[in-house]
Design a protein around this motif. Structure first.
Motif, short mmCIF file in Angstrom:
data_model
loop_
_atom_site.label_atom_id
_atom_site.label_comp_id
_atom_site.label_asym_id
_atom_site.label_seq_id
_atom_site.Cartn_x
_atom_site.Cartn_y
_atom_site.Cartn_z
N ARG A 20 0.86 -1.19 0.00
CA ARG A 20 0.00 0.00 0.00
C ARG A 20 0.90 1.23 0.00
O ARG A 20 1.69 1.42 0.92
CB ARG A 20 -0.89 -0.06 1.24
N TYR A 21 0.80 2.08 -1.06
CA TYR A 21 1.67 3.26 -1.13
C TYR A 21 1.23 4.37 -0.18
O TYR A 21 2.05 5.05 0.43
CB TYR A 21 1.69 3.83 -2.55
N HIS A 22 -0.10 4.58 -0.09
CA HIS A 22 -0.59 5.69 0.73
C HIS A 22 -0.93 5.19 2.13
O HIS A 22 -0.74 4.03 2.45
CB HIS A 22 -1.83 6.30 0.07
N GLY A 76 0.55 7.63 6.60
CA GLY A 76 1.28 6.56 5.91
C GLY A 76 2.77 6.67 6.00
O GLY A 76 3.50 5.84 5.48
N SER A 77 3.26 7.73 6.69
CA SER A 77 4.70 7.91 6.69
C SER A 77 5.32 7.83 8.07
O SER A 77 6.52 7.93 8.23
CB SER A 77 5.02 9.28 6.08
N ARG A 94 10.27 6.51 3.50
CA ARG A 94 9.88 6.86 2.13
C ARG A 94 10.65 6.01 1.12
O ARG A 94 10.13 5.70 0.05
CB ARG A 94 10.16 8.34 1.86
#
Lengths: 344, 253
Positions: B151-153, B161-162, B167
């Motif tokens: 899942r990127y987001h 998400g970060s 990153r």
């Protein structure tokens, strides 16, 4: 204790009742036990509609305790278009599946804007039995009765049991069907009309079990029987009570209750559940809000004691409403109170 | 967006759309609840003799839920045509897989129910796995498919998400395993289309999506009377109330 519970519960393997089949229909009034009423209703509805099926704890051959699992499974089957009747050994155990009753069943028609309806029935004994302790004695009428999207019914007599169960199974919305273990073995007269396979009782309408003019006693399930006994005792003292059997907790028949109080000017509500935020609280609020000018006395509520149900037999008696409590409350509402000390 | 023209007519919510006619029974907000519901759908399919299967999808975060195992037990007992799909993106919202599950081999967690691990970033592998699973489920009962994906987001609006991963991790996966990139490379390698054709298709799709978003934004919010619609299929004419019951009441048809 659990063995006694299983024997007493009406969830016996479902078979055509030979005794019922052999009864002559030329006699217009016969006796029928609540257990028979429920089983006959289930039998007829399953025979008439193959999409109706029964699933639950200890159904048929003692089928296992996977409550959250089978509650969700039943709701999923209802999404697809089947008509499940999900049975809980008691509604205390249903608490493990209550997320599915509320979030998966009750709210789905609304959230999907009518795309998916849930024609499911959740049934089982509700409220106290006899000597089963706190974890097996709670009444859930007010909890389920609060949820929009659910229909909640609670029969008293065999006629109620047959008519409401058939109506519930045929209803396209989720219905919580609250039975009472101690009523399963009680017999009531049933007319030929009640025995008809298409006999249903409308959900959302209360029944006036006994008409009267002096005080309105409103209750449901087993407490209707107690209220009728209280009415007999009150009659000896010249108080003519009107006894209303709610039959449905949701929708609540506010108009029948209010019409009754506008006639009698006094209200007593009776329930076995906990008093705070109970069914009686909603009835009182409705009457005080909509029929304020008609009340000649403060509204009275009789309910289960505000404690977890104790086990000892003597404590259990005082934890639950008895006929005397209903009589006393009705007399208070009629300004004819008899102080407790006088009865000792 | 909560608009009138949405598939739930503004009544459901961002994860709550349904299309019964299309066999899509909705996103469910209670983690894990959808698995027994999916097993119920499979039960109904078998009961109705439809020769169809149900895909019940859940994430690695839901894989530890008790009701999943209750439902799996029943599906296995009764040989229901259910395919449980675990979308393992390695994070249950902010909780990494190694912190949440003692055994993150989700395809093996079925114990007596067979499981397959699939590269969830390879569309063709997913397709083949689903085909296999459908044949299996119709003949033998439930099967678990673990899709290894990413899942990127963030998980939802409340998760950036970060805060729980780097990153570099995110951009690394995007470079090496992105599913759309993989298909694009395959198409070009097999001369099924030219770069330009692919770019044109992309432009067209972007335009279609932008138009749909614009149309959605233009759609009005539902009418206030919709507050009271679809509470029941059959309301029997009972009354329902707004916040001030003496001010706002409605009859449920």
């Amino acid at each position: 204790m659990l063995k006694n519970l299983r024997r007493a519960v009406g969830a016996i393997p479902f078979m055509r009742n030979p005794a019922l089949a052999s009864r002559s229909y030329s006699v217009s009034v016969k006796q029928m036990m609540v257990r028979e009423a429920l089983n006959s209703a289930l039998d007829e509805e399953m025979s008439a509609d193959p999409t109706v099926f029964l699933m639950g704890e200890e159904v048929g051959e003692y089928q296992g305790a996977y409550k959250a699992g089978f509650t969700g499974l039943g709701v999923g089957a209802a999404y697809y278009g089947l008509k499940p009747v999900i049975e809980f050994m008691t509604f205390n155990f249903a608490m493990q599946g209550v997320d599915h009753i509320i979030n998966s069943a009750a709210k789905t028609n609304y959230m999907s804007s009518g795309n998916i309806n849930v024609p499911i029935v959740f049934r089982g004994p509700n409220g106290p039995a006899a000597g089963v302790g706190a974890q097996h004695s709670q009444c859930y009428a007010s909890w389920y009765g609060a949820i929009p999207g659910l229909k909640v019914v609670s029969p008293y007599s065999s006629e109620d049991a047959r008519g409401l169960l058939k109506a519930a199974i045929r209803d396209p919305d989720p219905v919580v069907f609250l039975e009472n273990e101690l009523l399963y073995g009680e017999s009531f007269p049933v007319s030929k009309q009640v025995l008809d396979s298409d006999f249903t009782i409308p959900i959302g309408k209360a029944k006036i079990e006994k008409e009267g003019n002096d005080v309105s006693i409103v209750s449901f399930s087993r407490m209707v029987g107690f209220s009728l006994k209280a009415a007999e005792i009150l009659a000896k003292d010249g108080i003519d009570a009107e006894v209303i059997n709610l039959r449905s907790i949701r929708p609540l028949d506010r108009s029948t209750v209010n019409a009754s109080v506008r006639k009698t000017n006094r209200l007593v509500t009776v329930e076995e559940g906990f008093p705070q935020h109970g069914v009686g609280a909603e009835i009182c609020a409705s009457v005080v809000s909509d029929s304020f000018g008609y009340l000649d006395a403060p509204v009275e509520r009789i309910a289960g004691a505000d404690v977890p149900m104790p086990y000892a037999a003597n404590l259990e008696i005082i934890a639950l409403p008895q006929v005397d409590d209903i009589v006393r409350a009705a007399k208070r509402a009629c300004y004819r109170s008899v102080p407790l000390s006088a009865t000792r | 967006m909560g608009r009138k023209d949405g598939c739930s007519k503004g009544k459901g919510g961002s994860m709550h759309f349904y299309k019964k006619e299309g066999g899509f029974y909705g996103g469910h907000g209670i983690v894990g609840a959808q698995v027994p519901l999916g097993i119920g759908l499979a039960f109904a399919q078998k009961y109705s003799k439809d020769e169809n299967v149900t895909f019940a999808m859940y994430g690695d975060g839901a894989a530890n839920q008790g009701q999943l195992f209750e439902a799996l037990n029943m599906a296995a007992l009764w040989d229901l045509p259910a395919i449980l799909v675990c979308e393992n993106n390695h994070y249950g919202m902010g909780t990494a897989e190694w912190r949440a599950a003692k055994s993150p081999a989700y395809y093996k967690r079925g114990d007596y129910v067979p499981g397959l691990k699939v590269d969830g970033m390879d569309a063709l592998a997913v397709k083949q796995a689903c085909k296999f699973a459908k044949e299996h489920a119709l003949k033998n009962g439930p099967i678990i498919l673990e899709m290894d994906t990413y899942r990127y987001h963030g998980h939802s609006m409340s998760d950036p998400g970060s805060t729980y991963r780097t990153r570099d991790e995110i951009s690394g996966i995007r470079q090496e395993r992105d599913p759309i990139e993989r298909i694009r490379k395959l198409i070009l390698a097999h001369d099924l289309a030219t770069e330009k054709e692919l770019k044109d298709t992309e432009k067209e799709i972007r335009k279609e999506v932008d138009e749909a978003i614009a149309k959605a934004k233009e759609s009005p919010l539902p009418d206030p009377s919709d507050l009271f619609t679809n509470v029941y299929v059959k309301g029997f004419g009972v009354e329902s109330f707004g916040a001030d019951r003496k001010e706002l009441r409605a009859v449920l048809p």
